[in-house]
Design an enzyme around this catalytic site. Structure first.
Site, PDB file in Angstrom:
ATOM      1  N   HIS A   1      -6.745  -3.926  -1.211  1.00 24.59           N
ATOM      2  CA  HIS A   1      -5.997  -5.265  -1.149  1.00 24.59           C
ATOM      3  C   HIS A   1      -6.417  -6.476  -2.318  1.00 24.59           C
ATOM      4  CE1 HIS A   1      -6.487  -4.354   3.272  1.00 24.59           C
ATOM      5  NE2 HIS A   1      -5.283  -4.951   3.176  1.00 24.59           N
TER       6      HIS A   1
ATOM      7  N   HIS B   1       0.882  -1.243  -0.185  1.00 21.25           N
ATOM      8  CA  HIS B   1      -0.187  -0.084   0.069  1.00 21.25           C
ATOM      9  C   HIS B   1       0.620   1.281  -0.052  1.00 21.25           C
ATOM     10  CE1 HIS B   1      -3.136  -2.846   1.079  1.00 21.25           C
ATOM     11  NE2 HIS B   1      -2.609  -2.998   2.163  1.00 21.25           N
TER      12      HIS B   1
END
Ligand SMILES: Nc1ncnc2c1ncn2[C@@H]1O[C@H](COP(=O)(O)OP(=O)(O)O)[C@@H](O)[C@H]1O
Ligand SMILES: Nc1ncnc2c1ncn2[C@@H]1O[C@H](COP(=O)(O)OP(=O)(O)O)[C@@H](O)[C@H]1O
Ligand SMILES: [Mg+2]
Ligand SMILES: [Mg+2]
Ligand SMILES: [Mg+2]
Ligand SMILES: [Mg+2]
Lengths: 330, 210, 330, 210
Positions: A218, A56
């Site tokens: 995700h 991320h």
């Protein structure tokens, strides 16, 4: 799948070595897998610790530094960190005033941080926790794990970080963090899936004329698959979702965030539509971020996060910050 | 009873081998309704378990399962790390420090493990999680124990029930964990955690059948 | 092809509207298609104007602001701006001390900026030009259009911008700019092609086991196609190319730049290898940038740029800068 | 002579239509050895030219070609914008302010245009650029004029030569412009600028044959 890595197993530690080489202001503990300010804890200052799966970036390690996080715990790709990391980081940054854990609402993060918090208490480190859950694509109900934590994490880390830097006590830093979370909403759209190094194939297949609406960070599929549309329409879907859940009004802080593979020029195209939408609703575009802040590896797409500002939050947002990924005022 | 530390160590090694072999399948299941890391997560965890055991095997079944649980908690992360970790830890605690345990003891210990998962994750059957494989496995095991079956038979029944339980997650809509974000789109896919639970119980069967 | 745009024809102007909404410090002239500091020209300060095709964001508009550019002229996607844009921007930022054009060495940029410079002179605006040509993948010979201008452009704009901000006269700002260029080298690697909105298909096809070595920033194929390798080996190819052309020694400023679609975690993996390479050669990693600074739309890949610093260049690099994409010291 | 402003306006419109029709082919050629914008660049430029002409047509061939050239310079960008712009501008300048011009005048004007391209881009024949189509086209035109052919015949010969010239760029290695960065890899592809020059001369043939 082609990735600029040495091996799927070493990507997180290799990146940590790169982070250490690039940022002398950071102390990168590759063994215990956490990243902290090189300057160490400041006596009497509340420590801010966050963490979550890797993939991320710049979240979270890119937000360690003056005015924001004291430490970040990167897990494996898309995998919450383990309690040991969080305990090591919390102990390392505790300046005696306690530590706030900023946790994104995912089962894994909540469980691992929760276990760590219990063990920190045993070791005499006072821990408070804020769970970020801003994603309006997921209904918060008995039938889900609750709303996901996404873009608001960046706002919480910046604003709570400023409060901590200013010397606010733990309860106060937590209050501010919770206020930011409660006043923030996000919605994400994917134009393509992402590919994790371990899986080696995209997490889902999207046709050339399809998008996923209501994605997390995700690489999971979103709430619905839908027909591809222009930027204006896609932004409207996202903004309508925010506005329905929390009417957009007054001074608004907005982030148009790229998912990792989206060209910046496209994020500005989207931002123009966000600005037009806010104007249409009579809200004031007060502060903004446009860029890659909380990503899903190589995914193409974007998310919008809006936070209804108060004068206090605006002041804290504007306070100086000096991290690899967010910097102003010094 | 006759289940000793060696038997539990063999179980852990069987799991490590099974997870390694099925790593890509587990990840593919997690790709469909999760984030494509379940295979990698468990492989990392049980590889660490196997390494820890190679470095020195605890003497008692209880200590051994505690070691497995703590290693998973320290190495896996994600949702499955704390959940499986807690399960093995609670099971280990339940076995106390006896040098060998009976099948009934094992049944009770696994029930304590399931209780640990339930407490931490607050999932109930039907939520499309590992609980949907472990709960029926335990019911089968308890019944087999009551019927006086031998370990291989009894655990075999449990393994079958776990597999059936995992299969039964396919039509379910997830209400816990990452898959719940998908809402109705989670229907039609086997839950990766239920699938790995089925592997784990099958590995126990392999160990007791050795 | 899926892009977060309204239409291929409007992408540049749509993005300019977004830029205007996001950055009140910038004056975005959508009609004349240039971006300048909202504060206007400063009397007696040399103006810095750059420009080039769009699709390389944040270059150039993201570098307009205190301590860096005074104006940027974005052309259509991968197409040099037209002289009118450059003339309008140069006139708008001239504070009476003349204007430096920072031009990347591509035939189109050189021709359009050249025409503009002539016409500026007619209008009484003194123009000097620095042509950036740092790409070692292209041999500078009679048989090419010369080396391409790539990553060093960022260094030139930052460092010459600092000199201009400090009040240096035009000849001096140009000297500094030329010094940065002559001390800088770049090399780029593509893991995938990019897709322009107008073409709608990737500019080339790469197999899953292939990379393009020696790419520019316009989605052109590179000098050679080669087998895919790990990050360590790919970085070594790039660093060897730099080192062969300009031995890496002393204090080095390094940029590991993403081509637009490369996850940041991978850039840090690459940066770790760059740092190791420099150490091996006995050079000192003195300053660095890791991120997307000069991109090719959604291309996956990276480039490395190295500049051999002098104390003067280091001082100018460290000077405060406040632009959308580069900010420190204020 | 009998080539008036209307004829030159027709030429510009023929180019605009031809470029629009072949936009994707030009872009595909530029994709192979350039940056995939040549079709879009010329389409933008000649669309602007057509709009400018619709807004008011200059009275003389010279003024008309100057308008075309200036519009291209103001709208196209890239390498081709200044090069084609300069070519039309120089050609327009060469035609002066005569209300109509002869075929020989046209031939001279185009030679001035080619000289403009050469001066700005310093390409010579064999460098794999638009010059490789325009130079042979002009040789053919000059010869046809000397042989006293009529405009349609003469420009037809030029158009054929331009097309052959464009085709002949395929085996060349580029030494100018963006394609030169590819070195030997530029061999085997037609140069997009040479291809568009062939279109432009063919459009002139269409205009004079109307
Ligand atoms: N609250 C919960 N209770 C029980 N099991 C859960 C819960 N949440 C998730 N799980 C199980 O964890 C599995 C996912 O594990 P894993 O992929 O390793 O973690 P993550 O979801 O964090 O990526 C799911 O398939 C499910 O069986
Ligand atoms: N120096 C030059 N002299 C003549 N023609 C050139 C030169 N450089 C480039 N060209 C021509 O320009 C064409 C490319 O035009 P275009 O794609 O519009 O511009 P760019 O290369 O800037 O993207 C090439 O195919 C070639 O024919
Ligand atoms: Mg995970
Ligand atoms: Mg998972
Ligand atoms: Mg171009
Ligand atoms: Mg081109």
């Amino acid at each position: 799948m082609k990735k600029l890595i040495n091996s799927a197993d070493s990507v997180v530690t290799d990146a940590l070595r790169g982070l250490a080489a690039a940022h002398p202001d950071l102390r990168v503990d590759v063994k215990n897998q956490f990243v902290a300010r090189a300057s160490g804890p400041r006596r009497g200052k509340v420590g801010l610790v966050s963490g979550g799966g890797s993939g991320h970036e710049p979240l979270h390690a890119g937000f360690v530094g003056y005015g924001m996080l004291d430490a970040a715990c990167p897990g494996e790709i898309f995998t919450s960190p383990v309690p040991d990391q969080v305990i090591a980081a919390s102990s390392a940054v505790d300046g005696g005033a306690g530590v706030l854990h900023v946790v994104k609402n995912y089962t894994g993060d909540v469980l691992n941080f929760g276990m760590a918090a219990e063990l920190c208490a045993d070791e005499g480190v006072e821990v408070a926790t804020v769970v970020v859950d801003d994603d309006v694509a997921v209904r918060d109900s008995l039938y889900t794990a609750g709303r996901r934590g996404t873009g608001a994490t960046v706002f919480v880390e910046k604003i709570a970080g400023a409060a901590a830097e200013a010397g606010a006590p733990l309860a106060e830093v937590r209050r501010v963090a919770e206020e930011v979370n409660s006043r923030s909403r996000s919605f994400g759209v994917a134009l393509s899936a992402c590919t994790t190094p371990a899986a080696g194939v995209p997490t889902f297949e999207l046709g050339d004329d399809e998008v996923e609406l209501g994605i997390g960070i995700h690489g999971e599929p979103g709430r619905t698959r839908s027909a591809m549309r222009g930027a204006r329409e896609l932004v409207r879907v996202a903004m309508d979702a925010l506005h329905e859940d929390m009417p957009l009004d007054g001074d608004v802080l907005v982030m148009v965030n790229g998912m990792g593979g989206t060209p910046l020029i496209e994020l500005y195209v989207a931002f123009a539509e966000v600005a037009a939408y806010l104007e249409e609703k009579g809200a004031t575009l007060s502060r903004n971020l446009v860029g890659d802040y909380i990503t899903s590896l190589d995914m193409q797409g974007f998310s919008v996060t809006a936070c209804l500002l108060t004068p206090e939050l605006t002041r804290l947002w504007d306070a100086p910050v000096q991290t690899p990924a967010l910097r102003w005022g010094r | 009873g006759g289940l000793d530390a060696a038997l539990f160590a063999a179980w852990a090694e069987e799991i490590a081998a099974a997870v390694r072999a099925d790593r890509d399948r587990l990840t593919a299941l997690d790709s469909a309704i999760g984030d494509a890391d379940h295979g990698a997560n468990l492989d990392r965890g049980f590889t660490a378990v196997a390494e820890a055991l190679a470095g020195g095997r605890p003497d008692t079944p209880g200590a051994l399962l505690s070691l497995v649980g703590n290693t998973l908690i320290r190495k896996v992360g994600g949702a499955s790390g704390p959940l499986y970790g807690m399960a093995f830890r609670e099971a280990g605690k339940a076995l106390g420090d006896a040098p060998a345990v009976s099948l009934a003891d094992l049944d009770e210990a696994l029930a304590a493990g399931l209780a640990g998962i339930r407490k931490l994750g607050s999932a109930t059957e039907g939520d499309k999680t590992m609980v949907d494989a472990l709960a029926p496995a335990l019911r089968a095991l308890t019944q087999a124990v009551q019927e006086g079956q031998d370990p291989a038979e009894a655990v075999g029944a449990a393994a079958e029930a776990a597999l059936a339980g995992a299969q039964a997650t396919i039509p379910m809509q997830a209400r816990k964990g990452r898959a719940s974000y998908l809402g109705p789109r989670s229907v039609g896919h086997e839950d990766p955690g239920a699938a790995s639970t089925a592997l784990i119980v099958r590995a126990l069967h392999a160990a007791v059948s050795r």
